[in-house]
Design an enzyme around this catalytic site. Structure first.
Site, PDB file in Angstrom:
ATOM      1  N   GLU A  32       0.793  -1.235   0.000  1.00 40.97           N
ATOM      2  CA  GLU A  32       0.000   0.000   0.000  1.00 40.97           C
ATOM      3  C   GLU A  32       0.826   1.287   0.000  1.00 40.97           C
ATOM      4  OE1 GLU A  32      -4.069  -1.358   2.166  1.00 40.97           O
ATOM      5  OE2 GLU A  32      -2.401  -0.993   3.521  1.00 40.97           O
TER       6      GLU A  32
HETATM    7  C1  ACM Z   1      -2.161  -5.388   3.976  1.00 34.94           C
HETATM    8  O1  ACM Z   1      -3.270  -5.806   4.359  1.00 34.94           O
HETATM    9  N1  ACM Z   1      -2.039  -4.162   3.533  1.00 34.94           N
HETATM   10  C2  ACM Z   1      -0.989  -6.236   4.029  1.00 34.94           C
END
Ligand code: ACM
Length: 717
Positions: A332
């Site tokens: 992310e």
């Molecule tokens: C995640 O759930 N961003 C690893």
């Protein structure tokens, strides 16, 4: 709603089958056999399991003998097991062990210590043979012996004659070498004792990897002596000292469990920047993030000083954590702060890096060189997958089985976490159904072997030390079975039957997954008398997949002490209700199976409403329970009416069905952080009652199937 096959109890009792190889069974057969076969509570189910008639008595003359190899880790493991046996049976047992394997109740023959640092190559196999005279546990390593001891404790049973072990022959080893639990200690801090009791729970169900998510936007949770501003400024004082971490690592190793640290970079790094804004891609100052979501702050991957810093920091951590693997996160990264920074943009142009993913791959490659220098293999989330990275990295897939399989095809090893997010609060049946390598994966055996296993993830937006165990356990035991047992072990009803027993065993280890609720409800009520509130909480579940955040957003500072923090993810009452109603409807046209039990249950639910209103007079925090209590009472009244019609074989008047379905619909639409998992079953009862006239023209089985179809059509709407 999921359909279940109803296996008549009589059939279970009539069947008498011995010598079962769990992996040889089709699921339905496994259900029948485990249903009658000693009704064992082994979880995970061993690879091969044969019972024969007879018992080994366990009484106050129980002794253990160690044959051949022994070391401090094995002896401590045996002492812990004997202590649990004592607590369960009430016997004061001999301390230490006899030197006479001929007379001991349990003989342990262990061939060697196993690896000094537990690893993915550890031999965890064991055999356990229980005869009338004694139980013989054999294992090539101490870790195998520890796994076998857990099986021994799970085999213990009792009857009028006393405690005993059924006569059995077990050969066991794990399906996957990487069987993990991730605990996020950042979004909410988890003190030492919470981690320790969860390590004990992990060992009880043969898990072997504790993945500690140690750095996040909301907290930096490990002491760095080289860069003390990291933990001093990024943690609110809530972090593990290096001494504490060494203690945890030793505690886990004693139980055959690896600790893998995660330092999530280059995103998820706000807490690093509070003390070290010079690492960031955008100017500070930074503060510990208190809200939840995906954020833009990220490490600047273009500056050499950043790699010097990471080299020194990761070098320090590589010396602290003995495991061969180190997790660098990598998930992310929004890339926004990279786009906004002209110096970063110029760097990308100069290096010919096309996009943010290419820039992150450049960063990962640099980090991977640092880890290699310190003798560590890299683990990261899906996003790090890039052809430039060495093949010995491990991809942890949170995005799905497909991306895991994709990595395996490209030659990468991987572990699955998608489907095992404990914070998404799906019931045990759902997480149990997820397999790291499905039978139809399309992978060659060589590619399949690259999938090392899986990890369940306890992300910590909504868990405190008080309720975290209830979000991990007992569901984690079902996932542990998926990681250890043969793929063919899939019977959901039997899993729940065993899970209920294992859940009690897990409490022996200090886990709070049952106890937490009463305490929280008493605080909420300000009173000893919490039964109605407990009944209400017991038929509610928090919304799945963090849905609560859309109803009532919170921050890291919000107390997690409300009804939504008490209600569990897998309502036992709802499941029991559903199974009983299924049996009742299968008993058409008599409708007598479980009728009284269902009526009693519904009456209890119906009664909570006035009592909770009275309790809430003195406890404002309870007021949010009032509308839920009212809805429960209304639904119970509808279900009781339905039960009455079914019992009498009389159809309700015109309009009744529409009125009751409208009520159920309204309840399902109520804006709340909680939902009623009993709702589909109430709807099924209402539809069944209004379909009574069809019983004249259909066989009971046709009618039941017709009702099921109508109810599930209604579910979809
Ligand atoms: C995640 O759930 N961003 C690893």
């Amino acid at each position: 709603m999921k359909k279940r096959n109803y296996v008549p109890v009589v059939l279970l009792l009539l069947l008498s089958i011995q010598n079962i190889q769990a992996q040889d069974l089709k699921p339905s057969e496994a259900a029948l056999i485990t249903g009658q076969q000693q009704r064992h509570h082994l979880m995970p189910v061993p690879m091969s399991l044969n019972f024969r008639p007879g018992k080994l008595a366990v009484n106050d003359s129980f002794t253990v003998a160690l044959k051949s190899f022994k070391d401090a880790r094995l002896q401590a493991g045996i002492e812990r097991a004997v202590k649990r046996l004592e607590n369960r049976t009430g016997f004061a047992l001999a301390r230490g062990w006899t030197n006479d394997p001929a007379t001991a109740t349990l003989v342990i023959e262990c061939l060697g210590p196993g690896q000094s640092v537990p690893s993915v190559e550890e031999d965890e196999s064991y055999t356990l043979e229980v005869s009338e005279k004694q139980a013989m546990l054999r294992a090539p390593t101490v870790v195998g012996a520890l796994r076998g001891l857990e099986t021994f404790l799970q085999l213990l049973d009792g009857d009028r004659g006393g405690y005993f072990l059924p006569l059995a022959q077990i050969q066991d080893k794990p399906r996957f070498p990487w069987r993990g639990l991730l605990i996020d200690v950042c979004r909410h801090w988890q003190p030492m004792e919470v981690v320790k009791r969860n390590i004990d729970g992990m060992a009880a169900v043969k898990l072997n990897v504790l993945h500690l998510h140690l750095t996040e936007n909301q907290g930096f949770r490990i002491e760095s002596r080289r860069y003390p501003k990291l933990h001093q400024m990024g943690s609110d004082g809530l972090y593990y000292t290096q001494e504490q971490m060494r203690e945890l690592i030793a505690y886990a190793r004693d139980r055959g469990i690896r600790i893998i640290p995660e330092f999530d970079i280059p995103g998820h790094t706000t807490a690093w920047f509070v003390g070290h804004p010079e690492l960031a891609s955008a100017p500070g100052p930074y503060q510990i993030e208190r809200t939840y979501g995906v954020f833009d702050p990220s490490i600047d991957p273009t500056r050499e000083e950043v790699y010097k810093f990471l080299d020194r920091f990761l070098g320090e951590m590589a010396a602290l954590f003995p495991d061969a693997y180190m997790h660098i996160g990598g998930d992310e990264v929004t890339g926004k702060h990279w786009r906004l920074n002209p110096q970063i943009q110029a760097f990308m142009q100069k290096k010919g890096l096309q996009d943010n993913h290419a820039l992150q791959a450049y960063f990962n490659q640099r980090v991977s060189q640092i880890l290699q220098k310190y003798g560590k293999k890299m683990v990261g989330w899906d996003e790090i997958l890039h052809p430039d990275l060495p093949k010995n990295i491990v991809i942890q897939s949170w995005r799905g089985q497909k991306s895991l399989a994709e990595g395996a095809k490209q030659g990468y090893t991987g572990i699955l976490s998608s489907g095992y997010y404990l914070d998404h609060l799906y019931p045990a049946a759902m997480v149990y159904a997820v397999d790291p390598v499905r039978a139809d994966s399309g992978l060659t055996p060589e590619e399949e072997a690259r999938i090392l296993g899986g990890e369940a993830c306890m992300w910590a937006e909504y868990v405190s030390p008080e309720n975290i165990d209830s979000r991990i356990w007992p569901r984690m035991a079902a996932i542990a079975e998926r990681f250890w047992s043969p793929r063919s072990v899939t019977d959901v009803d039997d899993m729940y039957r065993r899970l209920a027993v294992v859940s009690v065993h897990l409490e022996e280890l200090g886990l709070m997954h049952e106890l937490y609720a009463d305490k929280m409800l008493r605080r909420m009520a300000g009173s000893q008398e919490v039964q109605p509130l407990k009944t209400l909480a017991g038929v509610l579940e928090p919304l799945k997949v963090l849905g609560r955040a859309n109803v009532h957003p919170i921050t890291q500072m919000t107390p997690l002490t409300r009804l939504v923090d008490v209600a569990g993810p897998d309502s036992r009452a709802a499941r029991r209700f559903s199974l009983m109603v299924e049996a009742l409807l299968s008993d058409a046209p008599r409708f007598s199976v479980y009728r009284e039990e269902i009526e009693n249950l519904l009456s209890e639910w119906h009664r909570v409403h006035p009592t909770i209103y009275a309790m809430a007079d003195r406890s404002p925090v309870m007021r949010e329970a009032e509308p839920l209590a009212l809805e429960l009472s209304q639904m119970s009244a509808a279900a009781l009416e339905a039960l009455g019609y079914l019992s009498a074989g009389v159809a309700p008047h015109d309009g009744w069905r529409a009125e009751k379905l409208a009520l159920i619909e309204a309840v399902s639409k109520t804006k709340s952080e909680l939902e009623f998992p009993i709702l589909p079953t109430v709807r099924r009862l209402v539809i069944a009652a209004s379909e009574i006239p069809q019983l004249k023209s259909m066989s009971p089985a046709e009618w039941n199937s017709h009702v099921t179809t109508l109810a599930s059509d209604n579910d979809k709407k």
